[in-house]
Write a protein that holds these residues in place. Sequence first.
Motif, PDB file in Angstrom:
ATOM      1  N   ILE A  66       0.938  -1.378   0.006  1.00  0.00           N
ATOM      2  CA  ILE A  66      -0.064  -0.107  -0.091  1.00  0.00           C
ATOM      3  C   ILE A  66       0.818   1.279  -0.007  1.00  0.00           C
ATOM      4  N   ALA A  67       0.672   1.998  -1.110  1.00  0.00           N
ATOM      5  CA  ALA A  67       1.702   3.184  -1.112  1.00  0.00           C
ATOM      6  C   ALA A  67       0.955   4.330  -1.795  1.00  0.00           C
ATOM      7  N   ASP A  68       1.288   5.596  -1.589  1.00  0.00           N
ATOM      8  CA  ASP A  68       0.516   6.643  -2.318  1.00  0.00           C
ATOM      9  C   ASP A  68       1.105   6.965  -3.818  1.00  0.00           C
ATOM     10  N   VAL A  69       2.214   6.606  -3.960  1.00  0.00           N
ATOM     11  CA  VAL A  69       2.685   6.484  -5.195  1.00  0.00           C
ATOM     12  C   VAL A  69       3.716   5.524  -5.876  1.00  0.00           C
ATOM     13  N   GLY A  70       3.338   5.041  -6.943  1.00  0.00           N
ATOM     14  CA  GLY A  70       4.053   3.656  -7.385  1.00  0.00           C
ATOM     15  C   GLY A  70       4.818   3.955  -8.793  1.00  0.00           C
ATOM     16  N   LEU A  71       5.907   3.744  -8.752  1.00  0.00           N
ATOM     17  CA  LEU A  71       6.999   3.962  -9.761  1.00  0.00           C
ATOM     18  C   LEU A  71       6.729   2.772 -11.014  1.00  0.00           C
ATOM     19  N   VAL A  72       6.485   3.612 -12.057  1.00  0.00           N
ATOM     20  CA  VAL A  72       6.275   2.365 -13.400  1.00  0.00           C
ATOM     21  C   VAL A  72       7.572   2.613 -14.367  1.00  0.00           C
ATOM     22  N   GLY A  73       8.119   1.771 -14.771  1.00  0.00           N
ATOM     23  CA  GLY A  73       8.974   1.928 -15.687  1.00  0.00           C
ATOM     24  C   GLY A  73       9.788   0.793 -16.304  1.00  0.00           C
ATOM     25  N   TYR A  74      10.640   0.640 -17.174  1.00  0.00           N
ATOM     26  CA  TYR A  74      11.515  -0.293 -17.491  1.00  0.00           C
ATOM     27  C   TYR A  74      12.577  -0.411 -16.461  1.00  0.00           C
ATOM     28  N   PRO A  75      13.260  -1.715 -16.502  1.00  0.00           N
ATOM     29  CA  PRO A  75      14.425  -2.097 -16.008  1.00  0.00           C
ATOM     30  C   PRO A  75      15.454  -0.792 -16.233  1.00  0.00           C
ATOM     31  N   ASN A  76      16.108  -0.465 -15.247  1.00  0.00           N
ATOM     32  CA  ASN A  76      17.482   0.451 -15.343  1.00  0.00           C
ATOM     33  C   ASN A  76      17.165   1.729 -15.928  1.00  0.00           C
ATOM     34  N   VAL A  77      15.858   2.353 -15.479  1.00  0.00           N
ATOM     35  CA  VAL A  77      15.632   3.648 -16.070  1.00  0.00           C
ATOM     36  C   VAL A  77      15.920   4.862 -14.924  1.00  0.00           C
ATOM     37  N   GLY A  78      16.194   4.326 -13.776  1.00  0.00           N
ATOM     38  CA  GLY A  78      16.542   5.353 -12.793  1.00  0.00           C
ATOM     39  C   GLY A  78      15.489   5.378 -11.487  1.00  0.00           C
ATOM     40  N   LYS A  79      14.562   4.369 -11.318  1.00  0.00           N
ATOM     41  CA  LYS A  79      13.653   4.328 -10.499  1.00  0.00           C
ATOM     42  C   LYS A  79      14.120   4.243  -9.128  1.00  0.00           C
ATOM     43  N   LEU A 116       9.571 -10.900 -14.387  1.00  0.00           N
ATOM     44  CA  LEU A 116       9.000 -11.072 -13.204  1.00  0.00           C
ATOM     45  C   LEU A 116       7.486 -10.959 -13.174  1.00  0.00           C
ATOM     46  N   GLY A 117       7.024 -10.611 -14.166  1.00  0.00           N
ATOM     47  CA  GLY A 117       5.576 -10.489 -14.624  1.00  0.00           C
ATOM     48  C   GLY A 117       4.468 -10.037 -13.246  1.00  0.00           C
ATOM     49  N   LEU A 118       3.556 -11.101 -13.018  1.00  0.00           N
ATOM     50  CA  LEU A 118       2.659 -10.837 -11.948  1.00  0.00           C
ATOM     51  C   LEU A 118       3.165 -10.622 -10.586  1.00  0.00           C
ATOM     52  N   LYS A 119       4.187 -11.061 -10.399  1.00  0.00           N
ATOM     53  CA  LYS A 119       5.164 -11.069  -9.238  1.00  0.00           C
ATOM     54  C   LYS A 119       5.281  -9.744  -8.657  1.00  0.00           C
ATOM     55  N   PHE A 120       5.422  -8.594  -9.673  1.00  0.00           N
ATOM     56  CA  PHE A 120       5.571  -7.299  -9.124  1.00  0.00           C
ATOM     57  C   PHE A 120       4.466  -6.309  -9.573  1.00  0.00           C
ATOM     58  N   LEU A 121       3.556  -6.915 -10.579  1.00  0.00           N
ATOM     59  CA  LEU A 121       2.541  -5.848 -11.137  1.00  0.00           C
ATOM     60  C   LEU A 121       1.311  -5.570  -9.935  1.00  0.00           C
ATOM     61  N   LYS A 122       1.119  -6.736  -9.243  1.00  0.00           N
ATOM     62  CA  LYS A 122       0.311  -6.782  -8.258  1.00  0.00           C
ATOM     63  C   LYS A 122       0.522  -5.582  -7.153  1.00  0.00           C
ATOM     64  N   HIS A 123       1.633  -5.273  -6.912  1.00  0.00           N
ATOM     65  CA  HIS A 123       2.300  -4.283  -5.985  1.00  0.00           C
ATOM     66  C   HIS A 123       1.758  -2.817  -6.485  1.00  0.00           C
ATOM     67  N   ILE A 124       1.544  -2.511  -7.652  1.00  0.00           N
ATOM     68  CA  ILE A 124       0.918  -1.322  -7.689  1.00  0.00           C
ATOM     69  C   ILE A 124      -0.401  -1.225  -7.817  1.00  0.00           C
ATOM     70  N   GLU A 125      -1.291  -2.345  -7.731  1.00  0.00           N
ATOM     71  CA  GLU A 125      -2.623  -2.286  -7.629  1.00  0.00           C
ATOM     72  C   GLU A 125      -3.443  -1.347  -6.516  1.00  0.00           C
ATOM     73  N   ARG A 126      -2.511  -1.169  -5.512  1.00  0.00           N
ATOM     74  CA  ARG A 126      -3.224  -0.597  -4.547  1.00  0.00           C
ATOM     75  C   ARG A 126      -2.572   1.054  -4.208  1.00  0.00           C
TER      76      ARG A 126
END
Length: 337
Positions: free
Chosen positions: A158-171, A226-236
Amino acid sequence: MFVDSADIFVFSGNGGAGAVSFLREKFVIQGGPDGGDGGKGGDVIIEVDSNAHTLANFRGKKHYKAKNGANGAPRHCTGKNGENLIIKVPLGTQILDFESGEVLADFDDSTIRVKLLEGGKGGLGNARFKTARNQAPTHAQKGIAGKQLHIRLELKLIADVGLVGYPNVGKSTLISTLSNAKPEIANYEFTTLTPHLGVVEVDELHSFVMADIPGIIEGASAGKGLGLKFLKHIERTKFLLFVLDGARDMDICTQFENLGRELDNFSPALSERSFGIVISKCDVQAPELDSLHALCATHTHKPHFILPISAVTHQGTRELVFALFEAMRSLGTKHQA
């Protein structure tokens, strides 16, 4: 170790058996029935632990059982109730039926404690069966067996802001610059293999939580990489921040469209989430913003802002913090004080 899923078996306690007993005292030749009831079995309760952040405690143990109720005793003594089993999970955990996938409980900001299974009821002692016709009953009830369930625990941050991007873009560099999080940072793909949370201070009174997740690749919504393993973490997450790499071979418009497509494939609701865009590494190469502005103008769902930044030189990072805060405030999002 960050563990965000586990499957376990839970059992509520059995009810204790009722007692068969008759009063035996000096000068009492034929005492009546005095067998007590059995105690109730313990319940299975799931509750939030504010100090837990992963499901690592469930590694290596599969079975969790509440205590059984004690049997009844003479002199109308009721057996002791079984101790409840209290399982503690991090905020953001979902409890699912392992077989059907049905969500049994969802521990978001509004839910912190749920009784998952009721313990078995204790049996009645023979004193309960005394009637005018049967003054000396010789039978009592057995306790009712507890229930069992195979469940899956799924942690969604649960977070206010979720970072979305390709690998190694500086997140990772960005979240380490803006917050107290210290993820591993290196110049190779998939440096981030686990999600990280960081608190971003806006001023002395306001802050918000930012989540850095592993980079998205094409096909992630179908489980690739890593697929669904991490995408679920930005649902909230309440607000999405697309991090586009201005120095990448792939142009920023293509990056944005591909990322949006993966989110939409995974969950159409994510494609409707409020968002902003930053173009990272502007200290390496000045980004071409006109084409991105033109692309976003064709979308019905537009970003709150588009900002070029450099997490290394801190160019635009303070402006980004205020832009995020203003965007979330316009959405009515509550922030920590």
